[in-house]
Design an enzyme around this catalytic site. Structure first.
Site, short mmCIF file in Angstrom:
data_model
loop_
_atom_site.label_atom_id
_atom_site.label_comp_id
_atom_site.label_asym_id
_atom_site.label_seq_id
_atom_site.Cartn_x
_atom_site.Cartn_y
_atom_site.Cartn_z
N THR A 170 -5.67 -1.39 7.26
CA THR A 170 -5.60 -2.82 7.40
C THR A 170 -7.19 -3.20 7.53
OG1 THR A 170 -5.22 -2.69 9.48
CG2 THR A 170 -3.38 -3.27 7.99
N ASP B 69 -1.14 6.51 6.47
CA ASP B 69 -1.23 4.99 6.60
C ASP B 69 -2.17 4.87 8.19
OD1 ASP B 69 -0.36 2.61 6.62
OD2 ASP B 69 1.55 2.76 7.44
N LYS C 244 0.75 -1.21 0.12
CA LYS C 244 -0.15 0.16 0.04
C LYS C 244 0.88 1.13 -0.07
CE LYS C 244 -2.26 -1.21 3.77
NZ LYS C 244 -1.51 -2.72 4.05
N THR C 245 1.99 1.20 0.83
CA THR C 245 2.78 2.38 0.86
C THR C 245 3.62 2.66 -0.33
OG1 THR C 245 3.11 2.14 3.44
CG2 THR C 245 4.76 3.69 2.30
N ARG D 252 6.49 -8.38 1.92
CA ARG D 252 7.68 -7.74 2.98
C ARG D 252 8.19 -8.84 3.71
NH1 ARG D 252 4.73 -4.14 6.54
NH2 ARG D 252 5.38 -2.25 5.24
P1 ADP Z 1 2.22 -1.74 3.12
O1 ADP Z 1 2.30 -0.39 3.15
O2 ADP Z 1 0.98 -2.41 2.63
O3 ADP Z 1 2.31 -2.31 4.63
P2 ADP Z 1 4.62 -1.84 1.75
O4 ADP Z 1 4.26 -0.98 0.64
O5 ADP Z 1 5.40 -1.04 2.85
O6 ADP Z 1 3.55 -2.45 2.40
O7 ADP Z 1 5.52 -3.09 1.07
C1 ADP Z 1 6.55 -3.45 1.92
C2 ADP Z 1 7.34 -3.96 1.33
O8 ADP Z 1 7.39 -5.04 0.25
C3 ADP Z 1 8.23 -2.88 0.39
O9 ADP Z 1 9.00 -2.08 0.85
C4 ADP Z 1 8.71 -3.58 -1.16
O10 ADP Z 1 9.98 -4.03 -0.53
C5 ADP Z 1 8.01 -4.81 -1.01
N1 ADP Z 1 6.96 -4.90 -1.87
C6 ADP Z 1 5.39 -4.57 -1.59
N2 ADP Z 1 4.90 -4.87 -2.63
C7 ADP Z 1 5.79 -5.38 -3.71
C8 ADP Z 1 5.35 -5.42 -5.10
N3 ADP Z 1 4.16 -5.46 -5.59
N4 ADP Z 1 6.40 -5.48 -5.75
C9 ADP Z 1 7.70 -5.47 -5.60
N5 ADP Z 1 7.74 -5.24 -3.99
C10 ADP Z 1 6.98 -5.12 -3.20
#
Ligand code: ADP
Length: 359
Positions: A178, A129, A84-85, A237
């Site tokens: 979430t 977030d 998401k981030t 992640r």
């Molecule tokens: P969320 O915000 O949903 O908790 P993040 O965007 O922080 O998740 O993602 C966590 C990590 O996972 C990122 O830093 C990246 O390394 C990896 N990641 C997440 N989604 C992808 C994707 N679609 N392709 C490649 N790497 C990804």
């Protein structure tokens, strides 16, 4: 945002009492913040999987660009660690705008938002977030900002109190959560674009792992990448975190290229079983099976028995167990499925469960 800023945000988040604890699957740790930054995809082309969402976003972005208008507000939902981030940063990058990131728990008072909002330029992105954790007051302060790009300042106190309106430049709010269920209906109604990120397919995770290995400067063969992908709970992640652990192991053992043996050995040592379940997953399942005879059990009771936060179970553990078919959610609570019984070598026999556990 700087790493320092992200660490500060992280500390304001829930379920992070021990920042280096990896027991909460998918949650961001300090190590992720410091080391993962280079693994974060920067462009749509680097973002693997979630094809429908990406295709849809590309259309929205192209249309907004053509109209020379900011994007509508976007709500991204889904378990932690699914991107998401990353997606929010990519959207800013693709739109050629600036992104300011904060989180629900970090904004304590409406005043904290004034500075952020008034500094936004036309088309800039404000990423919040854990938006479901905004306080009611802050949330209500956001409504006119989201809707008419206006905020109300209250100056002076008591009988002299006056409200003045302040016009903001049209911006895009991207909220990540979430749990959409916890979002107040009026807040939800102010978003124009909604996307729910689901767990990744093994093929997509394998691509992410191989790409991350390249960035980390480590070689991994296809079999090993598939194995890590299978045991990553559908979460990029976690895949990246496991890859880093395997890299350490390979380095210490002086193994040049990560193969299936090294990957499996490290994953076993980390307590990730063949089905990809980790310690907390197994504790949750065992508690349902043993303490509650397979359920149903309410999530509060489950969390209390496990001495874990309810939010940790609901946000980070349960979604994968549901998706993978280990538990079912019923009106009376969580119920272990046949798959759960079989995972622990127990015979599935609903009527005889209690007898079985006494043995
Ligand atoms: P969320 O915000 O949903 O908790 P993040 O965007 O922080 O998740 O993602 C966590 C990590 O996972 C990122 O830093 C990246 O390394 C990896 N990641 C997440 N989604 C992808 C994707 N679609 N392709 C490649 N790497 C990804």
């Amino acid at each position: 945002m700087t790493n320092e800023g992200r660490l500060k945000l992280l500390k304001g988040r829930s379920n992070n009492t021990d920042p280096l604890k990896t027991a909460s699957p998918g949650q961001e740790t300090e190590e992720d913040v410091v080391l993962n930054i280079s693994l974060r995809p920067q462009k749509f082309t680097e973002f693997t999987g979630q094809k429908e969402i990406i295709d849809n976003l590309k259309i929205c972005l192209a249309a907004a660009k053509e109209r020379k208008e900011p994007l509508e507000h976007i709500l991204l939902s889904g378990p932690p660690g699914l991107g998401k981030t990353s997606l929010s940063h990519i959207i800013a990058h693709e739109m050629g705008t600036k992104i300011t990131a904060t989180s629900g728990p970090a904004i304590e008072r409406a005043g904290d938002l004034i500075g952020i909002l008034t500094n936004l330029e036309k088309g800039d992105i404000l990423f919040i977030d854990e938006i479901h954790r905004l306080s009611k007051v802050v949330e209500e302060f956001l409504y006119p900002a989201m809707e008419g790009f206006q905020i109300d300042f209250v100056i002076d106190k008591g009988q002299f109190a006056r409200t003045i309106k302040f016009n903001l430049k049209p911006f895009t709010l991207i909220g990540a959560t979430t749990r959409t269920g916890l979002l107040a209906a009026p807040l939800r109604a102010r978003f124009g674009i909604f996307h729910h990120l689901d767990f990744y397919k093994i093929e997509d995770l394998a691509v992410i792992i191989k790409h991350s290995a390249k960035i980390l400067g480590v070689e991994i063969d296809n079999e090993a990448a598939d194995e890590v992908a299978r045991r990553s709970r559908g979460t990029p992640r976690i895949a990246n975190r496991l890859l880093r652990r395997i890299r350490d192991y390979a380095q210490v053992k002086k193994i040049g290229k990560i193969n299936l043996t090294v990957a499996s050995e490290t994953l076993d040592e980390l307590g990730i079983d063949k089905a990809g379940l980790d310690d907390i997953d197994r504790r949750v399942l065992k508690t349902i099976l043993q303490n509650y005879s397979g359920g149903p059990v309410g999530v509060e009771s489950l969390a209390a028995t496990l001495n874990e936060e309810t939010d940790t179970i609901v946000d980070t553990v349960e979604p994968f167990l549901l998706k993978a078919g280990y538990i079912k959610r019923t009106s009376r609570g969580r119920l272990a499925t046949k798959l759960s019984f079989e995972h622990f070598g127990l015979k599935y026999n609903k009527e005889k469960q209690e007898e079985l556990f006494e043995k």
